[in-house]
Design an enzyme around this catalytic site. Structure first.
Site, short mmCIF file in Angstrom:
data_model
loop_
_atom_site.label_atom_id
_atom_site.label_comp_id
_atom_site.label_asym_id
_atom_site.label_seq_id
_atom_site.Cartn_x
_atom_site.Cartn_y
_atom_site.Cartn_z
N ALA A 36 0.83 -1.21 0.00
CA ALA A 36 0.00 0.00 0.00
C ALA A 36 0.87 1.26 0.00
O ALA A 36 0.52 2.25 -0.64
CB ALA A 36 -0.94 0.00 1.21
N GLY A 39 2.06 1.58 -3.46
CA GLY A 39 0.89 1.73 -4.31
C GLY A 39 0.27 3.11 -4.23
O GLY A 39 -0.20 3.65 -5.23
N ASP A 40 0.30 3.70 -3.04
CA ASP A 40 -0.19 5.06 -2.86
C ASP A 40 0.58 6.02 -3.77
O ASP A 40 -0.01 6.82 -4.49
CB ASP A 40 -0.05 5.46 -1.40
CG ASP A 40 -0.45 6.90 -1.12
OD1 ASP A 40 -1.53 7.32 -1.56
OD2 ASP A 40 0.32 7.61 -0.43
N ALA A 41 1.89 5.90 -3.76
CA ALA A 41 2.73 6.79 -4.58
C ALA A 41 2.55 6.51 -6.07
O ALA A 41 2.45 7.44 -6.88
CB ALA A 41 4.20 6.63 -4.18
N GLU A 44 -0.88 7.79 -7.24
CA GLU A 44 -0.90 9.26 -7.31
C GLU A 44 -0.08 9.76 -8.49
O GLU A 44 -0.47 10.73 -9.15
CB GLU A 44 -0.40 9.88 -6.00
CG GLU A 44 -0.56 11.38 -6.03
CD GLU A 44 -0.42 12.06 -4.68
OE1 GLU A 44 -0.22 13.30 -4.69
OE2 GLU A 44 -0.52 11.39 -3.65
#
Length: 150
Positions: A36, A39-41, A44
């Site tokens: 995560a 994955g967040d980066a 985005e």
């Protein structure tokens, strides 16, 4: 020179791996919060790229558009549409992310929305690390369509 740039575009993660001598791993076995995190980066970055390439507007307005798509609430809404689209392996990673015990919580989302968003980000991280960019983009496209984003 343009051909070199095209090759670099196609091999972004391979370039990182080669430059920094990074080993390949079984990303499906990584901790869901680690997936995560990346994955967040990665998610985005895709959303920012879409908006920068679609809109020649002030950075503040870009930020407002992007923020509406990368919030935990938006990611949870996207997962309502994406959940049936996931492969068995993606669904397993999603469940592990959703069932994780994060150390933080979202400012503007319920705990349930935050956990669903964590599962979404884990899937994005897994796909990014696997180099499955086409699949990642396919899911993002469907998710953004569900948000009615332009």
């Amino acid at each position: 020179m343009k051909e070199e740039h095209q090759a670099a575009k196609e091999n972004f993660t391979e370039s990182i791996d080669a430059r920094f001598a990074l080993p390949s791993k079984d990303w499906s076995q990584y901790a869901p919060l680690t997936l995560a995190y990346i994955g967040d980066a990665a998610y985005e970055m895709v959303v920012r790229s879409i908006f920068v390439k679609r809109h020649d507007i002030q950075p503040q307005k870009l930020h407002q558009k992007v923020t509406r798509c990368v919030s935990a609430k938006a990611q949870a809404n996207m997962m309502e549409v994406l959940r049936p689209e996931l492969t068995e392996e993606e669904a397993a990673i999603y469940r592990r992310g959703r069932n994780s015990k994060p150390y933080t919580k979202a400012k503007n989302a319920t705990l349930e929305e935050y956990l669903v968003a964590t599962g979404f980000e884990a899937v994005m991280g897994y796909l990014y690390l696997e180099g499955a960019f086409e699949r990642m983009n396919e899911l993002i496209e469907k998710g953004l369509a569900a948000l009615k984003v332009s």
